[in-house]
Design a protein around this motif. Structure first.
Motif: not given
Ligand code: TIU
Length: 228
Positions: A199-224
């Motif tokens: 429900m949070i990601r329906a309707q074009g992220a009406i409340v927000g997004w979801t992602a796995t910890v691996d996906q978040i970690a990959a993005a943050l590692a690129r940032a680092e």
């Protein structure tokens, strides 16, 4: 800007410089036997199972230099911040303020109100006690986020459809971009966790997004790497 391309329902773009991690209520009272969650009649084992994943998310955020905020749902010893409607609801084995094996249920300073040791706050991290489900209600969270210059929030913790979802909705209404770490949140009801994520990601992220910890970690590692 960084992107989690595989986030749902579409890519989540964020700047690590104005992103904070908020870990909701990973307390013994919800996660261990003898606490509030168990007193309400719940099996606490599914919540125990996410502790290592939340620990990985915490380590990732700390390595990337993100501010980390921990919350604890608990009340003053005199219960002056616990509405009778909350304390008297239902027929729990133990009510808020009653004495259980981990001290008084959901009372600040009692062993049960502490965050589980595996996820203990590091020195300098913000720890907020909150009397409600949402972390914005009757806390200093808005002031902390303003001081930090936060625009995006990564959320994790328990339970998905109660305190996590309430906080995410409060944040959404206050203009924050919100991403829920989907494998670092859990409910006593698997169907409620699944429904919340949908429900949070329906309707074009009406409340927000979801992602796995691996996906978040990959993005943050690129940032680092970019900062390094
Ligand atoms: N009962 C339940 O699912 N949750 C709570 O009471 N508090 C939080 O979610 N932290």
């Amino acid at each position: 800007m960084r992107a989690i391309a595989d986030a749902q329902p579409f890519a989540f773009r964020f700047d690590p410089a104005d992103t904070a991690l908020i870990v909701i209520d990973m307390q013994r009272d919800f996660i261990e036997e003898g606490g509030f969650g168990a007193a309400l009649g719940n099996d606490v084992r599914p919540l125990q199972a996410i502790v290592p994943t939340v620990a990985r998310l915490l380590a990732t955020a700390r390595a990337a230099g993100l501010p980390v905020i921990h919350t604890r749902e608990c009340h003053r010893r005199d219960l002056s911040d616990c509405p009778p409607a909350k304390r008297e609801r239902g027929t729990p084995a133990l009510r808020i303020g009653d004495r259980g094996p981990m001290g008084r249920i959901l009372i600040a300073g009692e062993p049960g109100a502490e965050i589980v040791p595996e996820l203990a706050p590091a020195p300098g991290e913000i720890v907020l006690d909150k009397p409600g489900k949402g972390a914005f209600y009757a806390t200093d969270l808005p002031d902390h986020l303003a001081r930090l210059g936060t625009r995006s929030l990564i959320l994790a913790g328990v339970t998905t459809e109660v305190c996590v979802q309430t906080t995410m909705r409060e944040a959404n209404d206050r203009g924050f971009e919100c991403l829920l770490a989907e494998d670092a949140t859990e409910s006593y009801f698997p169907a409620f966790r699944a429904a919340t994520l949908e429900m949070i990601r329906a309707q074009g992220a009406i409340v927000g997004w979801t992602a796995t910890v691996d996906q978040i970690a990959a993005a943050l590692a690129r940032a680092e790497a970019a900062h390094g």
